[in-house]
Write a protein that holds these residues in place. Structure first.
Motif, PDB file in Angstrom:
ATOM      1  N   SER A 120       0.832  -1.210   0.000  1.00  0.00           N
ATOM      2  CA  SER A 120       0.000   0.000   0.000  1.00  0.00           C
ATOM      3  C   SER A 120       0.862   1.254   0.000  1.00  0.00           C
ATOM      4  O   SER A 120       0.573   2.231  -0.705  1.00  0.00           O
ATOM      5  CB  SER A 120      -0.929  -0.002   1.222  1.00  0.00           C
ATOM      6  OG  SER A 120      -1.826  -1.089   1.169  1.00  0.00           O
ATOM      7  N   HIS A 121       1.929   1.245   0.778  1.00  0.00           N
ATOM      8  CA  HIS A 121       2.814   2.415   0.841  1.00  0.00           C
ATOM      9  C   HIS A 121       3.500   2.649  -0.503  1.00  0.00           C
ATOM     10  O   HIS A 121       3.597   3.796  -0.966  1.00  0.00           O
ATOM     11  CB  HIS A 121       3.853   2.210   1.941  1.00  0.00           C
ATOM     12  CG  HIS A 121       4.667   3.437   2.216  1.00  0.00           C
ATOM     13  ND1 HIS A 121       4.294   4.388   3.149  1.00  0.00           N
ATOM     14  CD2 HIS A 121       5.824   3.900   1.653  1.00  0.00           C
ATOM     15  CE1 HIS A 121       5.189   5.371   3.151  1.00  0.00           C
ATOM     16  NE2 HIS A 121       6.119   5.095   2.266  1.00  0.00           N
ATOM     17  N   GLN A 123       2.411   1.819  -3.427  1.00  0.00           N
ATOM     18  CA  GLN A 123       1.412   2.313  -4.371  1.00  0.00           C
ATOM     19  C   GLN A 123       1.162   3.809  -4.209  1.00  0.00           C
ATOM     20  O   GLN A 123       0.859   4.498  -5.185  1.00  0.00           O
ATOM     21  CB  GLN A 123       0.101   1.543  -4.190  1.00  0.00           C
ATOM     22  CG  GLN A 123       0.132   0.138  -4.762  1.00  0.00           C
ATOM     23  CD  GLN A 123      -1.167  -0.596  -4.522  1.00  0.00           C
ATOM     24  OE1 GLN A 123      -1.768  -0.499  -3.451  1.00  0.00           O
ATOM     25  NE2 GLN A 123      -1.616  -1.348  -5.518  1.00  0.00           N
ATOM     26  N   GLN A 124       1.288   4.309  -2.998  1.00  0.00           N
ATOM     27  CA  GLN A 124       1.040   5.721  -2.740  1.00  0.00           C
ATOM     28  C   GLN A 124       2.265   6.600  -2.962  1.00  0.00           C
ATOM     29  O   GLN A 124       2.167   7.819  -2.896  1.00  0.00           O
ATOM     30  CB  GLN A 124       0.541   5.881  -1.294  1.00  0.00           C
ATOM     31  CG  GLN A 124      -0.813   5.232  -1.041  1.00  0.00           C
ATOM     32  CD  GLN A 124      -1.126   5.072   0.434  1.00  0.00           C
ATOM     33  OE1 GLN A 124      -0.498   5.690   1.286  1.00  0.00           O
ATOM     34  NE2 GLN A 124      -2.108   4.229   0.741  1.00  0.00           N
ATOM     35  N   SER A 125       3.412   5.982  -3.232  1.00  0.00           N
ATOM     36  CA  SER A 125       4.635   6.753  -3.461  1.00  0.00           C
ATOM     37  C   SER A 125       4.717   7.161  -4.927  1.00  0.00           C
ATOM     38  O   SER A 125       3.856   6.824  -5.743  1.00  0.00           O
ATOM     39  CB  SER A 125       5.855   5.916  -3.075  1.00  0.00           C
ATOM     40  OG  SER A 125       6.076   4.888  -4.035  1.00  0.00           O
TER      41      SER A 125
END
Length: 297
Positions: A120-121, A123-125
Motif C-alpha cells: 500500500s505504501h 502504491q502511494q509513493s
C-alpha cells in the motif's frame, strides 16, 4: 523506460542472488546490496558492483541508491515494515522510477501482514510499482529444513495435511528480471506459484524417489516444532514466523496455483521434483545409509 541500473536488495539471498545472475545475463548494470560487502567480494571474483546496504542503517542508503533507476526490493526477516517504507521514500526522493517488490501470495487481501502495508505504501509513493506475490519457496526445504532431511531423513514442519503451491526461487528471479527489463509490467501484480499444490507427505515421497532413500513427513505438533527449532538457537521471533507460515498451509490457504510464471517466462515453472534433483547434494548425509527406497519406474 527500461531499467539501466538496478539495485538488488538482499542481493546474496534466496531470490536476490538469482536476480543478480539473470540481470547480468541481460547486460543490465547490477548493484548488489548486502550488509557484508567485503565478505561477498572475497568470495566472488566477478566484476559485479557490491555495495553495503542495510535497512536499519540509513547511512548506507545514499551510496547504494546513487544513479539507480530501479530496485528489486526484499524485506528480510526481522526488518520492520517502517524501515522498508522509509527506504522506499528515500528512493523516491532521489529519483528511482521503478520498484519491484517481492511480496507474498495473498498479500493483497491479508491486511494483517507487513507485506500488505508495504504494498500500500509503495502504491502511494511516486515510484512505479510491480508486485511479485510469491508462494512458499522450494529452496526453504534445504535452507531452513535441510538438517532434518540429512540427519533424521524427515521433513519436519507443522503443516498438517494442507497443500502448498511451492515455487522455485530461480523462477521468481527469472520473473523479476523480466519485469525489471520491460516497462509493460509497471503497475502490475503477479501471483507466482509452481505448477501444482502438494501435501508434505507428497513432498516427502518426491524426496524419497529423487534421493533413492526413504524420507518421511513427521507432521510434528506446533509445540514440538518450536522446541526443535529453538534447540538450534534460532530466534523465537523467527520460529513463530515459521509457525505462522505453516499454519496457512495447515488451514488450507497455501494451495492456490496460478499460471503467471508460465505466462511471464514462456515455459512451465519448475516442479518440486526438479528442485530436489538440482539440489540433491544439499540433502546427502556425510555417511549415506544403504538405499531403502526403490523408485517407481
Amino acid at each position: 523506460m527500461t531499467a539501466q541500473r538496478v539495485l538488488v536488495t538482499a542481493g546474496t539471498g534466496t531470490v536476490g542472488q538469482h536476480v543478480v545472475r539473470e540481470l547480468r545475463d541481460d547486460d543490465i548494470e547490477v548493484r548488489v546490496g548486502t550488509r557484508r560487502p567485503q565478505s561477498v567480494r572475497e568470495a566472488n571474483d566477478s566484476d559485479e558492483c557490491v555495495v553495503e546496504f542495510d535497512f536499519v542503517r540509513p547511512e548506507t542508503w545514499g551510496a547504494a541508491l546513487d544513479g539507480v533507476d530501479a530496485i528489486f526490493l526484499v524485506r528480510p526477516p526481522g526488518v520492520e515494515q517502517g524501515q522498508v517504507t522509509a527506504f522506499v521514500d528515500a528512493a523516491s526522493r532521489v529519483g528511482v522510477e521503478h520498484v519491484v517488490y517481492l511480496s507474498t501470495l495473498g498479500a493483497d487481501k491479508n491486511v494483517l501482514i507487513p507485506h500488505h502495508r508495504i504494498e500500500s505504501h509503495i502504491q502511494q509513493s511516486a515510484v512505479r510499482p510491480t508486485f511479485l506475490r510469491a508462494s512458499f519457496f522450494s529452496q526453504n526445504l534445504h535452507e531452513v529444513h535441510g538438517q532434518d532431511v540429512v540427519e533424521h531423513h524427515e521433513i519436519f514442519v507443522p503443516a498438517g495435511t494442507g497443500e502448498t503451491s511451492f515455487v522455485d526461487a530461480r523462477d521468481v528471479a527469472a520473473v523479476a528480471a523480466v519485469v525489471l527489463t520491460d516497462d509493460r509490467h509497471d503497475k502490475q501484480a503477479y501471483d507466482l506459484t509452481g505448477p501444482e499444490a502438494l501435501r508434505y507427505d507428497e513432498v516427502a515421497a518426491v524426496f524419497s524417489d529423487a534421493l533413492n532413500r526413504r524420507i518421511t513427513y513427521a507432521e510434528p505438533s506446533i509445540p514440538a516444532f518450536i522446541r526443535r527449532m529453538l534447540s538450534r538457537d534460532l530466534p523465537l521471533s523467527y520460529v513463530l514466523l515459521m509457525v505462522g507460515i505453516y499454519s496457512t498451509a495447515r488451514f488450507g490457504f497455501a494451495g492456490r496455483v496460478t499460471g503467471d510464471v508460465g505466462r511471464l517466462l514462456g515455459r512451465p515453472p519448475r516442479t518440486v521434483r526438479d528442485y530436489v534433483e538440482d539440489y540433491r547434494d544439499r540433502f546427502e548425509p556425510a555417511n549415506p545409509p544403504a538405499a531403502t527406497h526403490s523408485p517407481e519406474r
